[in-house]
Scaffold this motif. Sequence first.
Motif, PDB file in Angstrom:
ATOM      1  N   ASN A 150       5.415  -3.200  -1.070  1.00  0.00           N
ATOM      2  CA  ASN A 150       6.313  -1.974  -1.553  1.00  0.00           C
ATOM      3  C   ASN A 150       7.231  -1.483  -0.326  1.00  0.00           C
ATOM      4  O   ASN A 150       6.723  -0.806   0.387  1.00  0.00           O
ATOM      5  CB  ASN A 150       5.295  -0.719  -1.980  1.00  0.00           C
TER       6      ASN A 150
ATOM      7  N   SER B  55       5.972   4.303  -8.926  1.00  0.00           N
ATOM      8  CA  SER B  55       6.805   3.422  -8.132  1.00  0.00           C
ATOM      9  C   SER B  55       7.421   2.353  -9.271  1.00  0.00           C
ATOM     10  O   SER B  55       6.893   2.264 -10.134  1.00  0.00           O
ATOM     11  CB  SER B  55       6.139   2.592  -6.915  1.00  0.00           C
TER      12      SER B  55
ATOM     13  N   ARG C 183       9.451  -1.361  -8.693  1.00  0.00           N
ATOM     14  CA  ARG C 183       9.850  -2.272  -7.708  1.00  0.00           C
ATOM     15  C   ARG C 183      10.441  -3.487  -8.647  1.00  0.00           C
ATOM     16  O   ARG C 183       9.826  -3.732  -9.548  1.00  0.00           O
ATOM     17  CB  ARG C 183       8.533  -2.842  -7.034  1.00  0.00           C
TER      18      ARG C 183
ATOM     19  N   ASN D 253       9.864   5.115  -4.669  1.00  0.00           N
ATOM     20  CA  ASN D 253       8.767   5.775  -5.109  1.00  0.00           C
ATOM     21  C   ASN D 253       9.053   7.199  -5.198  1.00  0.00           C
ATOM     22  O   ASN D 253       9.746   7.760  -4.419  1.00  0.00           O
ATOM     23  CB  ASN D 253       7.906   5.588  -3.567  1.00  0.00           C
TER      24      ASN D 253
ATOM     25  N   VAL E 109       1.421   0.597  -5.632  1.00  0.00           N
ATOM     26  CA  VAL E 109       1.888   1.926  -5.715  1.00  0.00           C
ATOM     27  C   VAL E 109       1.465   3.003  -4.527  1.00  0.00           C
ATOM     28  O   VAL E 109       2.295   4.108  -4.395  1.00  0.00           O
ATOM     29  CB  VAL E 109       1.534   2.602  -7.336  1.00  0.00           C
TER      30      VAL E 109
ATOM     31  N   ALA F  36      12.628  -1.046  -4.094  1.00  0.00           N
ATOM     32  CA  ALA F  36      11.673  -0.209  -4.544  1.00  0.00           C
ATOM     33  C   ALA F  36      11.917   1.154  -4.436  1.00  0.00           C
ATOM     34  O   ALA F  36      12.799   1.556  -3.650  1.00  0.00           O
ATOM     35  CB  ALA F  36      10.299  -0.316  -3.745  1.00  0.00           C
TER      36      ALA F  36
END
Length: 428
Positions: free
Chosen positions: A62, A232, A234, A218, A51, A216
């Motif tokens: 990520n 986050s 994913r 964020n 994260v 992903a």
Amino acid sequence: MIRKIVIAIVYIFTVGMYAQDGTVSPYSFFGIGDLKNVSTVENQMMGGIGVYADSIHLNLKNPAAYGKLGLEVMDREGLVTYTAGVSNKQYQLKSYTEEEKSSITSLDYLALGFSLGKGLGMGFGIMPLSSVGYNLIDEQTNSGGSLTNLYTGEGGLTRVFYSIGYEVLKDLSIGATVNFNYGTLDNERLQQIDGVQFGTFDRRSSRVNGFDFNYALNYSPIVKGRYRFHSSIRVNTQGNLVSHNDRQIGSFSIATGGNIEEVEVDLVSQNLKNTELKIPTTTTLGLGYGEDFKWFVGAEYSFQGMSSFENTFLGADSIRYGDASSYALGAFITPDHDSFASYLKRMTYRAGLRLEKTGMMVNDVDINNFGITFGLGLPLGRSFSNLNLGFEIGRRGTTKANLIEESYFKFNVGLSLNDRWFQKRKIN
């Protein structure tokens, strides 16, 4: 600088073609082998969480993190980051009656990441996805004598990836990775009966390749003036792999080890010549909180519907699959990254833990994995580059139901080097 990049690219793919990653785990007998931790040493030492993202390290878990490259680094447009990692893993394998020790050293990853401008970054590299490396003996005794089965396996899958990330709005980044997975899985069973001069063998080989994708999102806004909230999501989509299979059976001389007879099995008529391996989708949710370049603490939860996985060609009667999940916690602290007086204050201290339900059930017993991680980030000079050292202590499996318990100690070394891949000319 361009010359350095070309050399690095050639090195990455040369090592990827010829370096064999390995394992000695008996659990690599199942599925597609022993799955690897697809992250850098920095992430691994925080329990494997992905994260967290910053401007000077690659985050291989990520892809949205590539949008952060170079953002908080002054005059760093055109930043390029090289990263590589190796590890040594010490195993202690224990059954109900016996104990054995072994170790393996392997290449974990090689990658390059580029800042292409404010909020846009990309990267590519190579890493092992899974490894097969087991040697198992099954001895049975009955009225007709003793029957011995020797199971051996080697090989594994390698992953080549390309990632891109972009900050679409302030503190909101998206990213995607395309992974191409390839490799060979070789398995052999030798069987012999006490007092019989010939044994039998069953050799199976699978050449596997296919794609999967990782998406992903964020969101990491500043809160309370100088602290940052990290979040986050994913999604690693289902891996659709194609397995091209071969099988030979026959007999061999126990005295000499030479083959007496070998027959190529007609897999076409059994619909096993080309089979599909569908690796189920993995979804990961992450949350964290911290202060940029100073400290961070975070947690992640992952879920994978492994109950739908099967390997029809290499499947074993003793295994079935359930849904997999994992919990991970991680943190770091850097006392003072700008300190001139104390090198210890400029070091980064990392720690974490993780608990995994792998989804494998062998002899109707769940195979779980627990690990405690910790490590150090050592600055190299006054640059943004660093040497990362990591340690992990863990345990997987159990001695119940005639199974093997693995206790392991893993030592990681990773490099994260930063440079510029172009520099704008200035005309006075």
